[in-house]
Design an enzyme around this catalytic site. Structure first.
Site, PDB file in Angstrom:
ATOM      1  N   ASP A  26      36.807  33.687  35.758  1.00 54.20           N
ATOM      2  CA  ASP A  26      36.467  34.929  36.461  1.00 54.20           C
ATOM      3  C   ASP A  26      35.174  34.803  37.270  1.00 54.20           C
ATOM      4  O   ASP A  26      34.855  35.673  38.089  1.00 54.20           O
ATOM      5  CB  ASP A  26      36.329  36.089  35.459  1.00 54.20           C
ATOM      6  CG  ASP A  26      37.676  36.455  34.845  1.00 54.20           C
ATOM      7  OD1 ASP A  26      38.720  36.126  35.444  1.00 54.20           O
ATOM      8  OD2 ASP A  26      37.690  37.053  33.755  1.00 54.20           O
ATOM      9  N   GLN A  57      45.520  35.857  28.062  1.00 54.88           N
ATOM     10  CA  GLN A  57      46.380  37.051  28.060  1.00 54.88           C
ATOM     11  C   GLN A  57      47.738  36.714  27.461  1.00 54.88           C
ATOM     12  O   GLN A  57      48.272  37.462  26.637  1.00 54.88           O
ATOM     13  CB  GLN A  57      46.525  37.594  29.479  1.00 54.88           C
ATOM     14  CG  GLN A  57      45.217  38.164  30.019  1.00 54.88           C
ATOM     15  CD  GLN A  57      45.314  38.667  31.443  1.00 54.88           C
ATOM     16  OE1 GLN A  57      46.323  38.451  32.116  1.00 54.88           O
ATOM     17  NE2 GLN A  57      44.272  39.315  31.918  1.00 54.88           N
ATOM     18  N   ARG A  76      35.834  41.733  41.596  1.00 56.55           N
ATOM     19  CA  ARG A  76      34.932  40.564  41.491  1.00 56.55           C
ATOM     20  C   ARG A  76      34.560  40.020  42.870  1.00 56.55           C
ATOM     21  O   ARG A  76      33.476  39.481  43.063  1.00 56.55           O
ATOM     22  CB  ARG A  76      35.551  39.477  40.609  1.00 56.55           C
ATOM     23  CG  ARG A  76      35.739  39.953  39.173  1.00 56.55           C
ATOM     24  CD  ARG A  76      35.828  38.859  38.163  1.00 56.55           C
ATOM     25  NE  ARG A  76      36.331  39.385  36.905  1.00 56.55           N
ATOM     26  CZ  ARG A  76      35.593  39.997  35.967  1.00 56.55           C
ATOM     27  NH1 ARG A  76      34.292  40.137  36.145  1.00 56.55           N
ATOM     28  NH2 ARG A  76      36.146  40.450  34.855  1.00 56.55           N
ATOM     29  N   ARG A 123      42.381  34.945  44.847  1.00 57.32           N
ATOM     30  CA  ARG A 123      40.911  34.771  44.946  1.00 57.32           C
ATOM     31  C   ARG A 123      40.518  33.540  45.750  1.00 57.32           C
ATOM     32  O   ARG A 123      39.425  33.508  46.319  1.00 57.32           O
ATOM     33  CB  ARG A 123      40.276  34.747  43.556  1.00 57.32           C
ATOM     34  CG  ARG A 123      40.194  36.135  42.965  1.00 57.32           C
ATOM     35  CD  ARG A 123      39.247  36.238  41.782  1.00 57.32           C
ATOM     36  NE  ARG A 123      39.270  37.624  41.313  1.00 57.32           N
ATOM     37  CZ  ARG A 123      39.204  37.999  40.051  1.00 57.32           C
ATOM     38  NH1 ARG A 123      39.092  37.090  39.095  1.00 57.32           N
ATOM     39  NH2 ARG A 123      39.239  39.279  39.722  1.00 57.32           N
ATOM     40  N   ARG A 136      51.780  40.844  40.450  1.00 53.09           N
ATOM     41  CA  ARG A 136      51.319  39.710  39.630  1.00 53.09           C
ATOM     42  C   ARG A 136      52.436  39.221  38.716  1.00 53.09           C
ATOM     43  O   ARG A 136      53.303  39.980  38.308  1.00 53.09           O
ATOM     44  CB  ARG A 136      50.065  40.122  38.843  1.00 53.09           C
ATOM     45  CG  ARG A 136      48.890  40.372  39.783  1.00 53.09           C
ATOM     46  CD  ARG A 136      47.645  40.805  39.066  1.00 53.09           C
ATOM     47  NE  ARG A 136      47.093  39.760  38.223  1.00 53.09           N
ATOM     48  CZ  ARG A 136      46.032  39.926  37.430  1.00 53.09           C
ATOM     49  NH1 ARG A 136      45.433  41.121  37.377  1.00 53.09           N
ATOM     50  NH2 ARG A 136      45.578  38.943  36.700  1.00 53.09           N
ATOM     51  N   SER A 160      46.081  30.516  29.248  1.00 56.55           N
ATOM     52  CA  SER A 160      45.915  31.936  29.540  1.00 56.55           C
ATOM     53  C   SER A 160      45.707  32.706  28.246  1.00 56.55           C
ATOM     54  O   SER A 160      46.579  32.738  27.376  1.00 56.55           O
ATOM     55  CB  SER A 160      47.148  32.497  30.263  1.00 56.55           C
ATOM     56  OG  SER A 160      47.111  33.915  30.212  1.00 56.55           O
TER      57      SER A 160
END
Ligand code: S3P
Length: 415
Positions: A302, A155, A375, A333, A110, A153
């Site tokens: 998410d 994060q 997820r 995803r 990532r 973001s």
């Protein structure tokens, strides 16, 4: 079989990570109830313990004893957790800690430049292998910066905020699209000098320890969303989701479900430590397609795998745009959703930054490829409740990353 029942949930994962990290910045003790039970939060806990912070677990709560951070003797293993590695990088560079941060294969692929670049411009000495893990942090005094976030973001924002607390001058972060704001809320509730004015977040450094606090973490709205989806698509269903976070930066999924025609009732709203929570009741209704893009994306990022499942049962076309960051989550995803919905017989078109789904389709059972992503495993298990034929999942253990109780809770409500 209808989905019926009354559920409570372990604490929100994002708030839990932050409660442990911010607890470590106090003199302690901080008593935290309803901490997330997922492995990701355990990774944060272990990393903090490796940095000399004492954390005790009791049957009903967790206690963080703040204290001095020490250089860890081992590599800090963030396992699968992007929130752990990104927030901790900011926290540790702000405290002049020498540490190596590592993770599993997914995390090691990532992107980390999104935190490495702003932290380096604050003066952080970080070695990163082509913008990926491992990260090597070396002590250096940081100074404040003015930083415009290129992508929304939480994060990245939180990493900069944590670093800014230990800098020698103030920091201002410009956030064009709001992302989850738990770090700001928790720090503000403890009296830290942090202010948000129209998307400009200013942080004044402080040498003083934060005061200790007690916190009851609201239920995780992202895990509750699996059950909300089940109730919205399985005939004759009604589910009560108690005490889940109602933070405005987190409830995009519930707003979209309403936009699609979903029936939702809200009650018992309360605010504690700057965070609101409440009870949500979802009933099965007819759904229709919607377009979701722009500023809405961060508040439901998410939950997009679940919106994809809802879309297969909605009349017309649902379009997701501006969600390219989904390709850099625990798995790609967009690819995972498209691959698995194609296998189930849905009508889906993949785009670079999203996808389009036309419903309604009767989904077929198949073996779901999770790509090790919790997820994806949970969203497609929910899709299996309405499929013709059985859905099996190649790696059902990966749900432990965020929600080890998933299968037990699901069994409780399938009537
Ligand atoms: C999180 C922020 C989001 C989210 C992740 C948790 C957090 O990531 O997808 O699951 O706790 O700050 P980004 O900040 O990369 O969007």
């Amino acid at each position: 079989m209808p989905i019926r029942g009354n559920l409570t949930f372990p604490g929100d994962k994002s708030i839990s990570h932050r409660a442990l990290m911010i607890g470590a910045l106090t003199d302690g003790p901080c008593k935290i109830t309803n901490l997330s039970t997922g492995l990701d939060v355990q990774s944060t806990r272990q990393c903090l313990e490796d940095c000399g912070i004492t954390i005790e677990t009791f049957p009903e709560y967790t206690v963080v004893h703040g204290g001095e951070f020490k250089n860890p003797t081992y590599d800090l293993d963030c396992n699968n957790s992007g929130t752990t590695v990104r927030l901790l990088s900011g926290l540790l560079t702000g405290r002049g800690i020498r540490a190596n941060l590592v993770g599993d294969i997914s995390l090691s692929n990532r992107p980390m430049n999104r935190i490495v670049n702003p932290l380096r411009s604050m003066g952080a000495d970080i070695k990163a292998n082509i913008g990926k893990l491992p990260l090597e942090l070396y002590p250096n005094q940081l100074q404040g910066i003015q930083y415009s976030m290129p992508i929304p973001s939480a994060q990245v924002k939180s990493a900069i905020i944590f670093a800014a607390l230990g800098a020698s001058s103030p920091t201002i972060i410009h956030e064009p699209v709001p992302s989850r704001d738990h770090t700001e809320r928790m720090l503000q509730s403890l009296g830290a000098s942090i202010h948000n004015e129209n998307g400009s977040i200013s942080i004044n450094p402080s040498k003083n320890k934060l005061p200790s606090f007690d916190l009851n973490v609201p239920g995780d709205p992202s895990t509750a969303a699996f059950f909300a989806t089940a109730a919205a698509i399985v005939p004759d269903s009604e589910i009560i989701l108690k005490d889940i976070s109602r933070n405005l930066t987190r409830i995009g999924f519930y707003k979209v479900l309403e936009m699609m025609g979903g029936k939702i009732e809200y009650m018992d709203e309360k605010i504690e430590n700057g965070e609101s929570s409440g009870t949500v009741i979802i009933r099965k209704t007819e759904l229709h397609g919607v377009t979701i893009d722009g500023e809405m994306i961060p508040s439901l990022i998410d939950e997009i795998p679940l919106i994809a499942i809802l879309a297969t049962q909605a009349e017309g076309t649902t379009i997701i745009k501006d969600a390219g960051d989904l390709r850099f989550k625990e798995s790609d995803r967009i690819h995972a959703i498209v691959t698995n919905l194609n296998r189930m017989g849905a009508i889906i078109t993949e785009h670079e930054n999203g996808f389009a789904i036309t419903g309604r389709t009767k989904l077929k059972g198949c073996n779901i490829q999770t790509f090790g992503d919790h997820r994806i495993a949970m969203a497609f298990t929910i899709a299996g409740l309405i499929s013709d034929g059985e859905v099996t999942v190649d790696d059902s253990n990966c749900v432990n990353i965020s929600f080890p109780e998933f299968h037990t809770k699901l069994r409780e409500v399938v009537q």
